[in-house]
Design a protein around this motif. Structure first.
Motif, PDB file in Angstrom:
ATOM      1  N   LEU A   1       0.810  -1.223   0.000  1.00  0.00           N
ATOM      2  CA  LEU A   1       0.000   0.000   0.000  1.00  0.00           C
ATOM      3  C   LEU A   1       0.843   1.273   0.000  1.00  0.00           C
ATOM      4  O   LEU A   1       0.324   2.348  -0.260  1.00  0.00           O
ATOM      5  CB  LEU A   1      -0.928   0.035   1.216  1.00  0.00           C
ATOM      6  N   GLU A   2       2.125   1.138   0.303  1.00  0.00           N
ATOM      7  CA  GLU A   2       3.009   2.304   0.430  1.00  0.00           C
ATOM      8  C   GLU A   2       2.917   3.290  -0.750  1.00  0.00           C
ATOM      9  O   GLU A   2       2.843   4.500  -0.531  1.00  0.00           O
ATOM     10  CB  GLU A   2       4.458   1.832   0.614  1.00  0.00           C
ATOM     11  N   PRO A   3       2.888   2.804  -2.010  1.00  0.00           N
ATOM     12  CA  PRO A   3       2.790   3.760  -3.125  1.00  0.00           C
ATOM     13  C   PRO A   3       1.500   4.598  -3.105  1.00  0.00           C
ATOM     14  O   PRO A   3       1.428   5.635  -3.754  1.00  0.00           O
ATOM     15  CB  PRO A   3       2.812   2.860  -4.372  1.00  0.00           C
ATOM     16  N   TYR A   4       0.513   4.144  -2.359  1.00  0.00           N
ATOM     17  CA  TYR A   4      -0.773   4.853  -2.276  1.00  0.00           C
ATOM     18  C   TYR A   4      -0.895   5.697  -1.006  1.00  0.00           C
ATOM     19  O   TYR A   4      -1.985   6.150  -0.661  1.00  0.00           O
ATOM     20  CB  TYR A   4      -1.937   3.851  -2.326  1.00  0.00           C
ATOM     21  N   ALA A   5       0.212   5.888  -0.300  1.00  0.00           N
ATOM     22  CA  ALA A   5       0.179   6.571   1.004  1.00  0.00           C
ATOM     23  C   ALA A   5      -0.518   7.927   0.938  1.00  0.00           C
ATOM     24  O   ALA A   5      -1.317   8.252   1.811  1.00  0.00           O
ATOM     25  CB  ALA A   5       1.582   6.715   1.572  1.00  0.00           C
ATOM     26  N   ASN A   6      -0.235   8.717  -0.091  1.00  0.00           N
ATOM     27  CA  ASN A   6      -0.856  10.048  -0.191  1.00  0.00           C
ATOM     28  C   ASN A   6      -2.364   9.966  -0.354  1.00  0.00           C
ATOM     29  O   ASN A   6      -3.111  10.687   0.303  1.00  0.00           O
ATOM     30  CB  ASN A   6      -0.241  10.853  -1.346  1.00  0.00           C
ATOM     31  N   GLU A   7      -2.822   9.074  -1.234  1.00  0.00           N
ATOM     32  CA  GLU A   7      -4.266   8.905  -1.434  1.00  0.00           C
ATOM     33  C   GLU A   7      -4.943   8.423  -0.149  1.00  0.00           C
ATOM     34  O   GLU A   7      -6.028   8.873   0.192  1.00  0.00           O
ATOM     35  CB  GLU A   7      -4.567   7.898  -2.558  1.00  0.00           C
ATOM     36  N   LEU A   8      -4.266   7.512   0.546  1.00  0.00           N
ATOM     37  CA  LEU A   8      -4.846   6.968   1.780  1.00  0.00           C
ATOM     38  C   LEU A   8      -4.935   8.045   2.861  1.00  0.00           C
ATOM     39  O   LEU A   8      -5.894   8.085   3.622  1.00  0.00           O
ATOM     40  CB  LEU A   8      -4.026   5.779   2.279  1.00  0.00           C
TER      41      LEU A   8
END
Length: 136
Positions: A82-89
């Motif tokens: 999930l790290e690449p989606y950190a900003n969206e999360l």
């Protein structure tokens, strides 16, 4: 003290007894309208990835209870995926909580300090810790 019922919560855990107890606690305390349950990180990641790739943040749960020790894809691998989606999360209202029976202080600190983890909760989870996890 009552808390607002959230729309969607998610349990990622392979322990069927734990999952049934958590479901019962969530339903009894009216903490979530809908509950997603995944037996491993891979199933959960596939769901999250589809929601994030489709810009469908409303499909994401508001609260996640993530176990660390599971087959196929464990909790650490799920967090890494999930790290690449950190900003969206972070922009969504997601509160990801690691829930584990580990007593290893290094693992506990690693979880607490992870970029997308809200908190570390020790199993067995108490009613108070559960309600706190659902407080947005």
């Amino acid at each position: 003290m009552s808390i607002k019922t959230i729309h969607r919560a998610c349990i990622i855990d392979d322990d069927k007894l734990y999952v049934s107890l958590i479901k019962m606690l969530i339903n009894k305390n009216e903490l979530a309208q809908e509950l997603l349950v995944f037996e491993n990180g891979k199933q959960a990641f596939d769901y999250f990835e589809e929601a994030l790739a489709g810009n469908n943040a409303t499909a994401l749960p508001q609260v996640v209870l993530l176990d660390l020790n599971m087959p196929i894809m464990d909790g650490w691998e799920f967090l890494d995926a999930l790290e690449p989606y950190a900003n969206e999360l972070k922009q969504s209202s997601l509160k990801l909580n690691v829930v584990s029976s580990t007593i290893n202080p290094e693992e506990m600190n690693k979880a607490r300090n992870h970029a997308i983890v809200n908190d570390f909760i020790t199993k067995p989870i108490s009613k108070e810790a559960m309600i706190s996890a659902f407080r947005l």
